[in-house]
Write an enzyme that holds these catalytic residues in place. Structure first.
Site, PDB file in Angstrom:
ATOM      1  N   PRO A 110       0.647  -1.260  -0.028  1.00 45.10           N
ATOM      2  CG  PRO A 110       0.016  -1.087   2.075  1.00 45.10           C
ATOM      3  CD  PRO A 110       0.398  -2.218   1.098  1.00 45.10           C
ATOM      4  CG  ASN A 111      -0.286   4.343   1.266  1.00 49.93           C
ATOM      5  OD1 ASN A 111      -1.211   4.853   0.742  1.00 49.93           O
ATOM      6  ND2 ASN A 111      -0.222   3.574   2.494  1.00 49.93           N
ATOM      7  NE  ARG A 117       3.923   7.278   1.765  1.00 51.88           N
ATOM      8  CZ  ARG A 117       3.962   5.936   2.454  1.00 51.88           C
ATOM      9  NH1 ARG A 117       4.471   4.956   1.294  1.00 51.88           N
ATOM     10  NH2 ARG A 117       3.803   5.495   3.448  1.00 51.88           N
ATOM     11  CE1 TYR A 159       9.213   5.317   2.978  1.00 49.74           C
ATOM     12  CE2 TYR A 159       7.474   7.379   2.599  1.00 49.74           C
ATOM     13  CZ  TYR A 159       7.895   6.251   3.314  1.00 49.74           C
ATOM     14  OH  TYR A 159       7.269   5.736   4.396  1.00 49.74           O
ATOM     15  CG  ASN A 208       8.617  -1.555   0.168  1.00 49.96           C
ATOM     16  OD1 ASN A 208       8.011  -1.523   1.234  1.00 49.96           O
ATOM     17  ND2 ASN A 208       9.257  -0.414  -0.061  1.00 49.96           N
ATOM     18  CB  ALA A 228       1.614   0.680   6.449  1.00 48.90           C
ATOM     19  CD  GLU A 241      10.660  -6.920   5.749  1.00 52.43           C
ATOM     20  OE1 GLU A 241      11.069  -7.986   6.096  1.00 52.43           O
ATOM     21  OE2 GLU A 241       9.983  -5.865   6.154  1.00 52.43           O
ATOM     22  CG  HIS A 279      10.986  -1.839   4.766  1.00 55.14           C
ATOM     23  ND1 HIS A 279       9.751  -1.539   4.613  1.00 55.14           N
ATOM     24  CD2 HIS A 279      11.164  -2.927   5.281  1.00 55.14           C
ATOM     25  CE1 HIS A 279       9.154  -2.590   5.240  1.00 55.14           C
ATOM     26  NE2 HIS A 279       9.875  -3.454   5.678  1.00 55.14           N
ATOM     27  NE  ARG A 310       9.870   6.920   8.270  1.00 55.89           N
ATOM     28  CZ  ARG A 310       9.268   6.560   7.302  1.00 55.89           C
ATOM     29  NH1 ARG A 310       9.155   5.673   6.577  1.00 55.89           N
ATOM     30  NH2 ARG A 310       8.200   7.243   7.396  1.00 55.89           N
TER      31      ARG A 310
END
Ligand code: DQA
Length: 152
Positions: A10-11, A18, A23, A79, A82, A103, A105, A112
């Site tokens: 998502p996103n 964004r 990012y 990725n 969330a 995975e 990110h 963070r």
């Protein structure tokens, strides 16, 4: 030709607009291009997918688990966005079909907010690339190819 799935949760369709201070300015189309170049260098066919919907992502994980079992694919670079921090269902899907996953990110989630420090996906991933920006995707492809290479 062996295939690899590059999956985005998502996103990640919002990449480029964004929070560019977190990012970066590359778009998802730029990420796809980076992945296509690296996959071609590795002799892999790449399928590039993004969804904002958990069930759709689970269905793709199942599909790619079958492809790996049938010897048509090596696994996925993923990725989860969330979902890394929330989704036991995606973790169970990866574990359930034994999909080899690296995975990714883009941001350094450990630098963070506290809620980003835990990933449900990492314990079922073969490897994790964190905080290297979009460069993490081609690096993860290289790692996945190496980790899943058949002994000759
Ligand atoms: C992310 C990090 C997650 O915490 C966040 O929810 C995202 C993007 C990253 O690539 O840095 O959506 O997965």
């Amino acid at each position: 030709m062996n295939s690899v799935l590059v999956l985005n949760g998502p996103n990640l369709d919002l990449l480029g607009t964004r929070k560019p201070e977190v990012y970066g300015s590359a778009t998802l189309a730029d990420v796809e291009q980076l992945c296509r170049v690296r996959a071609a260098e590795l002799g892999l066919d790449v399928q590039f997918r993004q969804s904002n919907h958990e069930g759709q992502l689970i269905d793709w994980v199942h599909e790619w688990g079958r492809r790996v079992r049938d010897g048509q694919a090596i696994g996925a670079v993923y990725n989860p966005g969330a979902h890394a921090h929330t989704s036991i269902a995606l973790r169970d899907a990866i574990e359930g079909v034994e999909l080899p996953v690296v995975e990714v990110h883009i941001s350094n989630v450990h630098a963070r907010e506290q809620f980003r420090h835990h990933s449900y996906i990492s314990p079922v991933a073969r490897g994790v690339v964190v905080g290297l920006g979009v460069l993490g995707y081609p690096l993860a492809l290289t790692g996945l190819a190496e980790l899943t290479r058949q002994p000759r």
